[in-house]
Motif scaffolding. Structure first.
Motif, mmCIF file in Angstrom:
data_model
loop_
_atom_site.group_PDB
_atom_site.id
_atom_site.type_symbol
_atom_site.label_atom_id
_atom_site.label_comp_id
_atom_site.label_asym_id
_atom_site.label_seq_id
_atom_site.Cartn_x
_atom_site.Cartn_y
_atom_site.Cartn_z
ATOM 1 N N SER A 40 31.010 47.517 30.264
ATOM 2 C CA SER A 40 32.198 46.673 30.116
ATOM 3 C C SER A 40 33.220 47.354 29.212
ATOM 4 O O SER A 40 32.861 47.862 28.147
ATOM 5 C CB SER A 40 31.822 45.326 29.504
ATOM 6 N N LEU A 48 36.541 44.183 31.959
ATOM 7 C CA LEU A 48 36.365 44.757 33.296
ATOM 8 C C LEU A 48 35.075 45.560 33.341
ATOM 9 O O LEU A 48 34.659 46.137 32.328
ATOM 10 C CB LEU A 48 37.552 45.650 33.664
ATOM 11 N N THR A 49 34.463 45.621 34.511
ATOM 12 C CA THR A 49 33.218 46.360 34.696
ATOM 13 C C THR A 49 33.523 47.725 35.286
ATOM 14 O O THR A 49 34.204 47.835 36.306
ATOM 15 C CB THR A 49 32.268 45.591 35.637
ATOM 16 N N VAL A 50 33.002 48.767 34.638
ATOM 17 C CA VAL A 50 33.210 50.137 35.096
ATOM 18 C C VAL A 50 32.474 50.358 36.412
ATOM 19 O O VAL A 50 31.290 50.050 36.533
ATOM 20 C CB VAL A 50 32.710 51.151 34.042
ATOM 21 N N ALA A 60 37.806 50.272 37.880
ATOM 22 C CA ALA A 60 37.249 48.919 37.798
ATOM 23 C C ALA A 60 37.840 48.094 38.924
ATOM 24 O O ALA A 60 39.019 48.233 39.258
ATOM 25 C CB ALA A 60 37.573 48.290 36.449
#
Length: 196
Positions: A40, A48-50, A60
């Motif tokens: 994150s 946001l999630t990588v 993302a």
């Protein structure tokens, strides 16, 4: 979970729309130094999630919900953004507990430079006002700040020179939008009181 202490100013290098959502590519050498798939990173306060890491950039996926609830829908290639990696159990908590879940969007009403600070007045959505208190914490574009003054429609924060220099808030002007996240503890207290 984050602390609201911005690690670096990143840059939007690509924005590829897919219907109502998009793939965002962000350059951030510091935050990508140990980032991997699934990690994150807060981008202007939005968790946001990588998806991928390529050198000093990461991508993302950003859903419609995130665009609807934040100012991310207005970013363009070349924009600077505040970046912070998720906290670890050994991280110093220099700011306050920040989830990266934006509660609303405010607009900068005024910026007043002072000798040792810059006062920034920001609109506060009516449904968030009850959670914000003078000397309490609020997150603005991912930055943990202390509320100096609050009224029915706005609040003011005072930025130290380091915050002015090292975050987007020092660069944004009157009329620009910012992401707001209130202190989550206030929401829990309200729910507990309401159900007792």
């Amino acid at each position: 979970m984050f602390t609201g202490i911005v690690e670096e100013l990143g840059e939007i290098t690509a924005l590829e729309w897919h219907g109502a959502g998009a793939v965002l590519t962000v350059r951030g050498p510091q935050v990508t130094s140990d980032a991997g798939h699934g990690d994150s990173i807060a981008v202007n306060g939005v968790c946001l999630t990588v998806v991928t890491v390529d050198g000093d950039t990461f991508t993302a996926d950003v859903m419609k919900e995130s665009f609807d609830r934040s100012s991310l829908g207005a970013v363009v290639v070349g924009d600077r953004v505040n970046l912070e990696r998720a906290a670890t159990l050994s991280t110093r908590l220099g700011g306050h507990l920040v989830q990266g879940h934006v509660d609303g969007v405010g607009t900068i009403l005024s910026k007043t430079p002072g000798e040792m600070q810059e006062d920034v007045r920001i609109t506060l959505p009516a449904d968030l006002n009850r959670y914000v208190v003078e000397k309490g914490s609020i997150t603005v574009d991912g930055i943990s700040l202390t509320v100096a003054v609050i009224d029915d429609e706005s609040f003011t924060v005072s930025l130290i020179p380091t915050t002015v220099e090292l975050t987007t808030l020092g660069r944004k002007g009157v009329g620009e939008q910012v992401n707001l996240e209130i202190d989550v503890i206030a929401k829990y207290v309200e729910k507990l009181v309401r159900t007792s």
